[in-house]
Design an enzyme around this catalytic site. Structure first.
Site, mmCIF file in Angstrom:
data_model
loop_
_atom_site.group_PDB
_atom_site.id
_atom_site.type_symbol
_atom_site.label_atom_id
_atom_site.label_comp_id
_atom_site.label_asym_id
_atom_site.label_seq_id
_atom_site.Cartn_x
_atom_site.Cartn_y
_atom_site.Cartn_z
ATOM 1 C CE LYS A 19 39.358 56.866 33.915
ATOM 2 N NZ LYS A 19 38.197 56.745 34.249
ATOM 3 N NE ARG A 95 35.380 60.334 29.787
ATOM 4 C CZ ARG A 95 35.576 60.751 30.944
ATOM 5 N NH1 ARG A 95 37.023 61.076 30.987
ATOM 6 N NH2 ARG A 95 34.881 61.052 32.103
ATOM 7 N NE ARG A 136 34.071 64.252 40.166
ATOM 8 C CZ ARG A 136 34.696 63.704 39.298
ATOM 9 N NH1 ARG A 136 35.963 62.920 39.450
ATOM 10 N NH2 ARG A 136 34.163 63.327 38.080
ATOM 11 N NE ARG A 147 30.650 60.930 35.686
ATOM 12 C CZ ARG A 147 30.925 60.951 36.894
ATOM 13 N NH1 ARG A 147 30.014 61.117 37.896
ATOM 14 N NH2 ARG A 147 32.262 60.692 37.323
#
Ligand code: AMP
Length: 190
Positions: A19, A95, A136, A147
């Protein structure tokens, strides 16, 4: 004749689906302002702001920051001159269905048209591989799984939300960034 309203595009897709890269390309080629809530939150954490302090532990565990905080951040950003002038592409927001409802209201108030949501389709195995490469702080195996689980629970229902409003199109996100962008930009300009 009234001028055509500026557009808000939304890019949906699992974490690691590309994205961010696609939104950056869209910004550089068309001038729409790329707004990434993940980037905004990471900056708030770095800067040690109140919101950053509240968000850090939530982000580190892979959970979602509360809708109220998120809608506040986004509505403030959308009201800025550059967005009002050029339109925007949202990355990581909405979201949850509550965020999508709030977005509709915020855009209406600002006179920005919710034009299209683009779903970047990449399968789980590939997004996990991409996230582990990225490295990350919140890209550990355990947090990635959390997630992705939340994506299925909270964010995937948004596909129906946009689809039922005639606002959803999908793009195969498995190619190179350039290949994916060719398909994505065709949808944006159609
Ligand atoms: P991202 O870079 O989009 O993967 O976002 C990183 C983290 O920031 C997520 O795992 C969430 O904890 C938080 N976050 C980003 N955007 C949102 C949002 N729209 N709603 C709730 N939490 C978010």
């Amino acid at each position: 004749m009234a001028p055509e309203p500026v557009a808000c595009f939304v890019v949906l897709g699992r974490q690691g689906s590309g994205k961010g890269t696609q939104c950056e390309l869209l910004e550089s080629k068309t001038g729409v302002i790329h707004i990434s809530t993940g980037v905004m939150l990471r900056k708030a954490v770095e800067a040690g702001t109140e919101i950053g302090k509240q968000a850090k532990a939530i982000m580190d565990s892979g959970n979602l920051v509360g809708d109220e905080i998120m809608c506040g951040i986004v509505s403030e950003r959308l009201a800025q001159d550059d967005v009002i002038e050029k339109g925007t592409v949202l990355d990581g927001f909405p979201r949850t269905p509550a965020q999508a409802e709030a977005l509709t209201e915020i855009l209406e108030e600002l006179g920005i048209e919710l034009r299209l949501a683009i779903n970047l389709e990449v399968d789980d195995a590939q997004v996990i591989e991409r996230m582990l490469e990225r490295g990350r702080d919140d890209d550990t195996q355990e947090v990635i799984e959390r997630r992705l689980q939340l994506y299925e629970q909270e964010t995937a229902p948004l596909l129906d939300w946009f689809n039922s409003r005639g606002l959803l199109k999908s793009v195969d996100g498995s190619g190179t960034p350039e290949e994916v962008f060719e398909n994505l930009s065709a949808l944006v300009s159609s």
